[in-house]
Write an enzyme that holds these catalytic residues in place. Structure first.
Site, PDB file in Angstrom:
ATOM      1  N   TRP A 370      36.861  46.999  40.958  1.00 39.23           N
ATOM      2  CA  TRP A 370      35.576  46.422  41.374  1.00 39.23           C
ATOM      3  C   TRP A 370      35.605  45.966  42.827  1.00 39.23           C
ATOM      4  CZ3 TRP A 370      34.224  40.662  40.853  1.00 39.23           C
ATOM      5  CH2 TRP A 370      35.335  39.875  41.163  1.00 39.23           C
ATOM      6  N   ASP A 371      36.776  46.027  43.475  1.00 41.45           N
ATOM      7  CA  ASP A 371      36.902  45.560  44.861  1.00 41.45           C
ATOM      8  C   ASP A 371      35.875  46.215  45.789  1.00 41.45           C
ATOM      9  OD1 ASP A 371      39.303  45.177  43.339  1.00 41.45           O
ATOM     10  OD2 ASP A 371      40.318  44.539  45.157  1.00 41.45           O
ATOM     11  N   GLU A 509      41.845  36.760  35.904  1.00 39.32           N
ATOM     12  CA  GLU A 509      42.760  37.490  35.013  1.00 39.32           C
ATOM     13  C   GLU A 509      43.776  36.597  34.312  1.00 39.32           C
ATOM     14  OE1 GLU A 509      44.408  40.625  37.435  1.00 39.32           O
ATOM     15  OE2 GLU A 509      42.657  41.878  37.040  1.00 39.32           O
ATOM     16  N   LYS A 634      42.875  32.263  38.133  1.00 34.98           N
ATOM     17  CA  LYS A 634      43.535  33.012  39.201  1.00 34.98           C
ATOM     18  C   LYS A 634      42.606  33.124  40.409  1.00 34.98           C
ATOM     19  CE  LYS A 634      45.438  37.665  39.997  1.00 34.98           C
ATOM     20  NZ  LYS A 634      45.605  38.990  39.398  1.00 34.98           N
ATOM     21  N   GLN A 635      41.305  33.294  40.136  1.00 36.02           N
ATOM     22  CA  GLN A 635      40.379  33.572  41.231  1.00 36.02           C
ATOM     23  C   GLN A 635      38.968  33.135  40.854  1.00 36.02           C
ATOM     24  OE1 GLN A 635      41.441  37.650  39.941  1.00 36.02           O
ATOM     25  NE2 GLN A 635      39.701  38.183  41.244  1.00 36.02           N
TER      26      GLN A 635
HETATM   27  C1  BGC Z   1      42.626  40.820  41.075  1.00 40.06           C
HETATM   28  C2  BGC Z   1      41.452  41.734  40.787  1.00 40.06           C
HETATM   29  C3  BGC Z   1      41.442  42.851  41.787  1.00 40.06           C
HETATM   30  C4  BGC Z   1      42.774  43.561  41.808  1.00 40.06           C
HETATM   31  C5  BGC Z   1      42.827  44.643  42.848  1.00 40.06           C
HETATM   32  C6  BGC Z   1      43.899  41.622  41.117  1.00 40.06           C
HETATM   33  O1  BGC Z   1      44.963  40.801  41.482  1.00 40.06           O
HETATM   34  O2  BGC Z   1      42.733  39.832  40.087  1.00 40.06           O
HETATM   35  O3  BGC Z   1      40.253  41.016  40.863  1.00 40.06           O
HETATM   36  O4  BGC Z   1      40.435  43.752  41.479  1.00 40.06           O
HETATM   37  O5  BGC Z   1      43.785  42.634  42.090  1.00 40.06           O
HETATM   38  O6  BGC Z   1      42.631  44.116  44.111  1.00 40.06           O
END
Ligand code: BGC
Length: 775
Positions: A370-371, A509, A634-635
């Site tokens: 999804w980035d 995550e 995490k985010q």
């Molecule tokens: C993040 C995801 C991201 C992925 C690729 C992961 O560490 O939690 O949101 O899409 O890295 O960048």
């Protein structure tokens, strides 16, 4: 202006250059990633020419979208992973004097070492001055490029000067097809031999070639290199040549004389073709023919730097900051530079997505996540043709997305969390926690929100360009199929009288299931639910933009009826969103249903024990605990909503569902989750910067400068060397371009609300809106 040399990194910065002033083995993996050269078609890490993989060195060459699958037995299970293949190394170039040892930094005393990434011209330059064990003083200057205009070409130039000696030198220039994927330590237990060499040979007196094929996807590549040696008057130097061929590697040995203070110039040029290319007969035929027609390095450099000039003219953003330093400007340039090396003009019409980690390393296997949602906004306003190509990558995988949905028991199209060659789910089923050494099941593929991101990206592209042809033939169909997917995922909860979405994972995550539960997924992730609501509304609205004939065609093709649209409308108005009270008793949207029941996490205690706790999931698992138990993310997760939608739009979305969202709630939500986030993803700081900036420009600036440092300082401690974080890179550029200018594109109108933070004095950008350039 230059930023002074840092003693720990040996680095200084100029507006368009990264400069390293010494050779530090510990910094080499990071520098190799930051000094990747690429052109949107292929990319090569900034490794030294004379090294092989091992120790701090990892030469890697990657093709955009060049994948291969391999199986491995792990913990009693056979797992299959699709990797971004490390293709043959075209860099090898080395020398030795009078039949002695081959050149190596360990065998000489360096009196000067400088490395420069020249971002304006797309060059990697080095100067080395050294004395060998026999007291011979020499100088080596090197230049490297991956041609930005002629996608299949790259080159190297060496200028070698003997300062206090004369003698015979033997130069070896080769192609190494024995390479494997070994760039990520965590993956080393997995099979990694993706290539089979099919043919090697000499094409002409000056050129050799190597043809190989991936063992499963059968993508063929031929690399042909031509090596020429010139004296100080630029005349071909007298040399003896012979070819060495081991079957997996091929090289030419060139023996010539080096006279004191008379520089010898070596040119090595590469032609690289693959079976995925357009307008070719066959890769070997093309590479071997092309190498014989190649111009000199000098001429290639001219056309290469012109291409970069054109790109910078289109894409540059100029900022003037309050402190007299070019750091922020340089880092923005670095981020734009790597974006343009990952996807460029050469990517237009090429079938590849935009990888989360660039084509810069093997982390996340070159997969598409999804980035994109962080990467496309800047492209939409500078090079929208790229977004179009990258959205087509999704369109071409729509049929597979339909199968994905059907296999999971849903309707419509379900795009995978991680996408590679054909659009099936590529998320690994097991991942290794390097802290505990355990292989663990991976449920992150339940991040269905990626579908909302694709829908959002389609609409943003359309808002920025007004590209009705795209919407008509590709975009609308994807939007409708994703909306249909959301409608089939949502179920009616009679007790609540609302629709719910169960068993998903949000952007955070750290939470992939409820504490103590074996069933993966969580219920009612707020971000997912609201994004689903937005998609259901937008898909219907998209149809109104198409002409009547096409609308009818699509409805017929997809079997869409008024009944189905009515159900979408019903879900949209009655979607459930969980809320809970924060410490002060005020309501905030819950990250997911039940979040409030989790334990508070001991942030201070863990910081005191471990220092860096960005990846506290790994720390907790190694302790026999799990992040699922805690209010620890995490985010940014809920905050993503404020990132994607302006307050007015979000307020309206909530109101349509029958909820109230106040500016106060936005403030409380930011405060609440910021204190409970470890920022274990570099994307998180970008989101925090954005949301903060909407409320408090100064505080937002601090987040922005932290996000800017993600890769240059490798703030995750070792991940950048495995590939840059393109989402964070692009996100910071977008912050400057859209957030400080307050740009929004809504309903065919471009809105500005510029308000610069005190630290930013001036900002200059060009942008393209509906085909018009604005400055
Ligand atoms: C993040 C995801 C991201 C992925 C690729 C992961 O560490 O939690 O949101 O899409 O890295 O960048």
């Amino acid at each position: 202006m230059t930023v002074a040399i840092s003693p720990t990194t040996g680095r200084s910065l100029r507006e368009f250059a990264l400069l390293y002033h010494d050779f530090l083995p510990s910094q080499e993996p990071l520098r190799e990633a930051l000094c990747v050269l690429g052109n949107g078609y292929f990319a090569t890490r900034g490794a030294l020419e004379w090294v092989r993989a091992g120790g701090p060195h990892y030469p890697g060459t990657y093709l955009a979208g060049g994948y291969n699958r391999l199986e491995t037995e792990i913990s009693g299970r056979v797992v299959e992973n699709e990797d971004l293949v490390n293709w043959p190394n075209w860099l090898p170039l080395t020398f030795r004097v009078e039949g002695g040892e081959w050149f190596s930094l360990e065998r000489v005393t360096l009196t000067e070492y400088t490395q420069e990434l020249d971002m304006r011209r797309g060059l990697l330059n080095r100067t080395l001055r050294f004395t060998d064990e026999a007291g011979r003083e020499s100088e080596l200057r090197t230049r490297r490029f991956v041609h930005m205009d002629k996608a299949h070409l790259a080159g190297l130039e060496w200028t070698l000067t003997a300062r206090n000696w004369s003698g015979t030198v033997e130069i070896e220039s080769g192609i190494d097809g024995s390479v494997q994927n070994a760039g990520v330590e965590r993956y080393r237990a997995l099979n990694a031999k993706h290539l089979r060499v099919l043919a090697t040979g000499a094409s002409s007196e000056h050129s050799i070639y190597l043809t190989c094929e991936t063992v499963q996807s059968h993508v063929r590549m031929c690399q042909a290199v031509r090596t020429e040696v010139f004296d100080e008057h630029d005349r071909p130097a007298a040399a003896e040549r012979r070819t060495l061929d081991s079957g997996e590697e091929i090289a030419q040995r060139i023996v010539c004389t080096l006279e004191q203070n008379k520089p010898l110039r070596v040119e090595k040029v590469l032609a690289l073709f693959t079976s995925r290319d357009f307008a070719i007969s066959e890769p070997e035929v093309e590479a071997r023919e092309r190498i014989e027609r190649l111009e000199s390095v000098e001429r290639l450099l001219e056309t290469h730097t012109e291409a970069w000039e054109r790109l910078w003219h289109r894409s540059a953003i100029k900022i003037e900051v309050a402190q007299p330093s070019c750091e922020a400007q340089t880092l923005l340039n670095l981020h734009i530079f790597h974006m343009l090396q990952t996807t460029s003009m050469n990517t237009i019409d090429w079938d590849a997505g935009v990888p989360a980690r660039g084509w810069h390393g093997e982390a996340y296997r070159g997969h598409i996540f999804w980035d994109e949602i962080f990467i496309f906004p800047y492209m939409n306003l500078t090079l929208p043709e790229l977004t179009r190509t990258l959205l087509l990558y999704r369109y071409y995988r729509l049929e597979q997305a339909r199968f994905n949905a059907r296999d999971a028991g849903f309707r419509g199209a379900m795009y995978p969390w991680q996408s590679g060659s054909n659009g099936r789910e590529e998320t690994q089923v097991l991942h290794l926690n390097p802290k505990s050494g355990r292989w663990l099941p991976d449920h992150t593929h339940r991040q269905r929100h990626v579908n909302g991101a694709i829908a959002y990206n389609i609409w943003q592209y359309y808002e920025a360009t007004g590209d009705l042809e795209f919407l008509t033939f590709y975009g609308a169909e994807m939007l409708l199929e994703i909306a249909r997917f959301w409608a089939s995922v949502a179920s009616y909860d009679a007790c609540r009288g609302r629709y719910v979405i169960r068993h998903v994972v949000g952007p955070d995550e750290f939470h992939t299931h409820y504490p103590g539960s074996d069933e993966p997924g969580l219920d009612n992730n707020t971000y997912t639910n609201v994004l689903a609501v937005w998609t259901l509304g937008t898909a219907k609205r998209a149809l109104e933009h198409l002409d009547e004939d096409r609308t009818q065609e699509l409805c017929q093709k997809l079997d869409l009826t008024d009944e189905e649209f009515n159900r979408w409308e019903e879900i949209r108005r009655r979607m459930f969103v969980p809320f809970h009270a924060d410490e002060t008793g005020e309501l905030v949207p819950s990250q997911f249903e039940g979040y409030e029941a989790l334990d508070e996490f001991d942030w201070d205690g863990y910081r005191a024990t471990y220092g860096d706790i960005q990846r506290l999931d790994r720390i907790l698992e190694a302790e026999g605990d799990a992040p699922d138990h805690y209010k620890a993310s995490k985010q940014a997760d809920v905050l993503m909503l404020f990132y994607l939608f302006g307050h007015e739009q979000l307020e309206a979305l909530f109101a349509e569902m029958g909820y109230e969202l106040t500016p106060r709630m936005r403030e409380r939500t930011l405060d609440y989750y910021s204190r409970r986030t470890s920022h274990g993803s570099t994307l998180s700081r970008v989101v925090n910067a954005w949301v903060c900036t909407c409320m408090d420009r100064e505080h937002g600036w601090d987040w922005f400068t932290e996000a800017l440092r993600s890769d240059i300082d490798d703030i995750q401690g070792g991940t950048t060397s495995e590939g840059i974080h393109l989402g964070a890179m692009a996100g910071t550029v977008d912050l400057v371009q859209r957030s400080y200018t307050g740009i929004e594109m809504r309903d065919g109108v471009l809105w500005f609300n510029p308000q610069l933070p005190g630290s930013l004095k001036r900002l200059k950008t060009r942008l393209r809106y509906h085909g018009h350039w604005l400055a």
